[in-house]
Design an enzyme around this catalytic site. Structure first.
Site, PDB file in Angstrom:
ATOM      1  N   ASP A  22      -7.934  -5.753   0.407  1.00  0.00           N
ATOM      2  CA  ASP A  22      -8.410  -6.566  -0.709  1.00  0.00           C
ATOM      3  C   ASP A  22      -7.966  -8.013  -0.644  1.00  0.00           C
ATOM      4  O   ASP A  22      -8.466  -8.845  -1.396  1.00  0.00           O
ATOM      5  CB  ASP A  22      -7.951  -5.954  -2.034  1.00  0.00           C
ATOM      6  N   HIS A  52       0.845  -1.189   0.000  1.00  0.00           N
ATOM      7  CA  HIS A  52       0.000   0.000   0.000  1.00  0.00           C
ATOM      8  C   HIS A  52       0.876   1.232   0.000  1.00  0.00           C
ATOM      9  O   HIS A  52       1.938   1.226   0.623  1.00  0.00           O
ATOM     10  CB  HIS A  52      -0.905   0.009   1.242  1.00  0.00           C
TER      11      HIS A  52
HETATM   12  N1  CMC Z   1       3.924  -7.544  -4.896  1.00  0.00           N
HETATM   13  C1  CMC Z   1       5.255  -7.534  -5.112  1.00  0.00           C
HETATM   14  N2  CMC Z   1       6.042  -6.449  -4.976  1.00  0.00           N
HETATM   15  C2  CMC Z   1       5.444  -5.316  -4.600  1.00  0.00           C
HETATM   16  C3  CMC Z   1       4.068  -5.245  -4.337  1.00  0.00           C
HETATM   17  C4  CMC Z   1       3.310  -6.425  -4.503  1.00  0.00           C
HETATM   18  N3  CMC Z   1       1.991  -6.407  -4.283  1.00  0.00           N
HETATM   19  N4  CMC Z   1       3.747  -3.988  -3.983  1.00  0.00           N
HETATM   20  C5  CMC Z   1       4.887  -3.283  -4.001  1.00  0.00           C
HETATM   21  N5  CMC Z   1       5.912  -4.084  -4.379  1.00  0.00           N
HETATM   22  C6  CMC Z   1       7.337  -3.723  -4.465  1.00  0.00           C
HETATM   23  C7  CMC Z   1       7.596  -2.878  -5.714  1.00  0.00           C
HETATM   24  O1  CMC Z   1       7.971  -3.690  -6.798  1.00  0.00           O
HETATM   25  C8  CMC Z   1       8.748  -2.013  -5.216  1.00  0.00           C
HETATM   26  O2  CMC Z   1       9.924  -2.799  -5.205  1.00  0.00           O
HETATM   27  P1  CMC Z   1      11.371  -2.122  -5.555  1.00  0.00           P
HETATM   28  O3  CMC Z   1      11.592  -1.102  -4.473  1.00  0.00           O
HETATM   29  O4  CMC Z   1      12.320  -3.252  -5.540  1.00  0.00           O
HETATM   30  O5  CMC Z   1      11.189  -1.506  -6.913  1.00  0.00           O
HETATM   31  C9  CMC Z   1       8.406  -1.737  -3.760  1.00  0.00           C
HETATM   32  O6  CMC Z   1       7.611  -2.867  -3.352  1.00  0.00           O
HETATM   33  C10 CMC Z   1       7.628  -0.452  -3.542  1.00  0.00           C
HETATM   34  O7  CMC Z   1       6.456  -0.503  -4.339  1.00  0.00           O
HETATM   35  P2  CMC Z   1       5.845   0.692  -5.169  1.00  0.00           P
HETATM   36  O8  CMC Z   1       5.188   0.147  -6.400  1.00  0.00           O
HETATM   37  O9  CMC Z   1       6.870   1.775  -5.332  1.00  0.00           O
HETATM   38  O10 CMC Z   1       4.769   1.197  -4.151  1.00  0.00           O
HETATM   39  P3  CMC Z   1       3.549   2.139  -4.485  1.00  0.00           P
HETATM   40  O11 CMC Z   1       3.260   2.880  -3.264  1.00  0.00           O
HETATM   41  O12 CMC Z   1       3.804   2.934  -5.724  1.00  0.00           O
HETATM   42  O13 CMC Z   1       2.385   1.091  -4.848  1.00  0.00           O
HETATM   43  C11 CMC Z   1       0.513  -0.335  -4.671  1.00  0.00           C
HETATM   44  C12 CMC Z   1       1.375   0.737  -3.980  1.00  0.00           C
HETATM   45  C13 CMC Z   1      -0.735  -0.593  -3.839  1.00  0.00           C
HETATM   46  C14 CMC Z   1       0.061   0.181  -6.065  1.00  0.00           C
HETATM   47  C15 CMC Z   1       1.362  -1.624  -4.825  1.00  0.00           C
HETATM   48  O14 CMC Z   1       1.767  -2.080  -3.570  1.00  0.00           O
HETATM   49  C16 CMC Z   1       0.602  -2.718  -5.567  1.00  0.00           C
HETATM   50  O15 CMC Z   1       0.568  -2.694  -6.798  1.00  0.00           O
HETATM   51  N6  CMC Z   1      -0.030  -3.688  -4.833  1.00  0.00           N
HETATM   52  C17 CMC Z   1      -0.818  -4.698  -5.452  1.00  0.00           C
HETATM   53  C18 CMC Z   1      -2.169  -4.137  -5.824  1.00  0.00           C
HETATM   54  C19 CMC Z   1      -3.058  -3.948  -4.617  1.00  0.00           C
HETATM   55  O16 CMC Z   1      -3.198  -4.833  -3.787  1.00  0.00           O
HETATM   56  N7  CMC Z   1      -3.721  -2.766  -4.576  1.00  0.00           N
HETATM   57  C20 CMC Z   1      -4.713  -2.475  -3.538  1.00  0.00           C
HETATM   58  C21 CMC Z   1      -4.349  -1.315  -2.695  1.00  0.00           C
HETATM   59  S1  CMC Z   1      -5.416  -1.233  -1.262  1.00  0.00           S
HETATM   60  C22 CMC Z   1      -6.967  -0.847  -1.862  1.00  0.00           C
HETATM   61  C23 CMC Z   1      -7.114   0.565  -2.177  1.00  0.00           C
HETATM   62  O17 CMC Z   1      -7.004   1.400  -1.243  1.00  0.00           O
HETATM   63  O18 CMC Z   1      -7.372   0.874  -3.349  1.00  0.00           O
END
Ligand code: CMC
Length: 436
Positions: free
Chosen positions: A371, A313
């Site tokens: 989720d 998140h």
């Molecule tokens: N699985 C594997 N790796 C992950 C995941 C995941 N679900 N989420 C983040 N990472 C890794 C990402 O690859 C990155 O790694 P590195 O630093 O090596 O590049 C690191 O963790 C930081 O991630 P980020 O993408 O920079 O984080 P963000 O804040 O931009 O993204 C997120 C947040 C929710 C989009 C992401 O965690 C994600 O895509 N999660 C899966 C989708 C999900 O479950 N979304 C629901 C969110 S809660 C409901 C809502 O409020 O809408």
């Protein structure tokens, strides 16, 4: 806004004059540096794609402490609201700032239930969709379409219009989501029955038929109500910011909420519950618990593009408090339905355990979000996967409208208009086509 005694000073290494920037303090949470005069005084913009360090507004509605894993609606912890209140009390709280007393709750419930029916003409609009249309495509259309049906609540600058639009949206969303479902399965629409609770009425519109009365199961109705409470608001997430930006042009509330529905659809946001369940089903098909190691390996491989959906998140760097409550509900629902041994639940629990111990997830502070378990609950209730995000939209509508109305009532409100760092071609001359 409450000014701080501390000021930030911005200085430049090329000798340009430095600039003092005021700082404002919130009631809790990080202070903000006020950069509104930055461009005027320095000719420079700030650069923050994805809003990693930018507060886009000031708000009194919802507060998240991502490190602690805390979520407060108007100051009340989500754990207390989920146990001590129902969804309509939560809606009242989000819209008006205080929890209702008995008579206020009665009056509000009556008001919302008076608006559960939709204009009969809306079903002909719905019938224009293909039967296999995604429910979020239908919801984007229907919610936007409400602007064409409820002309007396489309003036966003009129507080009365805003209030009626809020009640209409909260009252009609369950009816519209249930209609989208009934249409997809080819069953007749079921009209709302206003002596039922908000969640009970939704379940009946989903599962009753004209031939058989639906007897709501209390555990399932309570679970659905909890899903609604947990999803009701989440401060300035992508869809809420979309609603604010869209509404900032002065467009009508139904159009602004339709923009929020469209944004919520994405798999990185509301679509994650659908994606998380699909992922669990895929791992189950691969061989289930036995194959978790292999699956986690793919998730950690940056070239695979596989993510552990329902994990991670932007704000929570600790266990999402909604995920804890949802996990509890998941066990209650499966046990009420005699599905304690559901292989998908077992797989989810095993996956969660392994991920929480794995260095990759631990070092990145990736925890289950709401989720991860909500899809398992909804699937057990008989809700098709493709409808999960539409139910999220139903629940989030109150948050969107509360945030939209807060923005419009703010004397400092302006149309949202981000700036850019331009990296394209500078001015050049168009040459006639035969010279290009
Ligand atoms: N699985 C594997 N790796 C992950 C995941 C995941 N679900 N989420 C983040 N990472 C890794 C990402 O690859 C990155 O790694 P590195 O630093 O090596 O590049 C690191 O963790 C930081 O991630 P980020 O993408 O920079 O984080 P963000 O804040 O931009 O993204 C997120 C947040 C929710 C989009 C992401 O965690 C994600 O895509 N999660 C899966 C989708 C999900 O479950 N979304 C629901 C969110 S809660 C409901 C809502 O409020 O809408």
């Amino acid at each position: 806004m409450n000014p701080s005694d501390v000021k930030a000073t911005l200085s430049f290494s090329d000798g340009s004059p430095s600039m003092d920037l005021p700082i404002f303090k919130g009631s809790v949470g990080p202070d903000v540096i006020d950069i509104r005069k930055l461009y005027g005084q320095t000719g420079k913009f700030t650069y923050d794609p994805g809003f990693l360090s930018t507060a886009s507004c000031n708000s009194k509605i919802t507060y998240i402490d991502g490190d602690k894993g805390e979520l407060l609606y108007r100051g009340y912890p989500i754990e207390q609201l989920a146990v001590g209140c129902d969804y309509l009390e939560t809606c009242y709280l989000l819209l008006k700032g205080e929890l209702p007393n008995v008579s206020q709750k009665e009056e509000f419930t009556k008001l919302v239930t008076n608006h559960t029916m939709v204009n009969e003409q809306m079903q002909f609009f719905l019938r224009g969709f293909r039967r296999d249309a995604h429910p979020m495509a239908i919801m984007t259309g229907l919610v936007g379409g409400m602007s064409a049906f409820y002309h007396d609540s489309t003036d966003i600058n009129n507080p009365e219009h805003r209030e009626i639009a809020a009640i209409r949206l909260i009252g009609k969303m369950p009816t519209l989501v249930a209609m989208a479902y009934k249409y997809s399965v080819g069953q007749p629409f079921i009209y709302p029955k206003n002596d039922l609770s908000y969640a009970g009425n939704f379940m009946r519109m989903m599962f009753a038929t004209p031939c058989e009365e639906y007897v709501p199961n209390d555990v399932l109705v309570r679970a659905m109500d909890r899903i609604f409470i947990l999803h009701a608001d989440h401060e300035q997430n992508a869809s809420t910011s979309t609603v604010r930006l869209c509404g900032s042009s002065g467009t009508n509330p139904f159009a602004a909420i339709a923009a929020g529905v469209a944004c919520l659809w994405g798999p990185a946001h509301g679509g994650a519950n659908e994606a998380a369940l699909t992922m669990l089903e895929d791992v189950q098909k691969m061989g289930g618990v036995e194959k978790i190691g292999e699956f986690i390996k793919q998730v950690k491989d940056k070239n695979s593009n596989v993510k552990l959906m329902g994990f991670g998140h932007r704000v929570y760097k600790n266990y999402d408090p909604r995920a804890k409550l949802m996990r509890e509900t998941c066990h209650e629902v499966l046990s009420a339905l005699g599905q304690n041994n559901d292989p998908i639940l077992k797989l989810a629990m095993a996956l969660e355990k392994i991920a929480l111990e794995d260095e990759y997830f631990v070092s990145r502070k990736l925890y289950p979000n709401v989720d991860f378990y909500s899809g398992i609950v909804q699937r057990a209730m008989g809700i098709p996967v493709s409808l999960f995000t539409a139910i999220f939209a139903l629940a989030r509508t109150v948050g969107w409208i509360a945030q939209l109305n807060e923005m419009i009532s703010d004397p400092e409100y302006k149309i949202g208009r981000p700036r850019q760092l331009f990296n394209g071609a500078a001015a050049r001359t168009v040459r006639p086509i035969n010279e290009r």
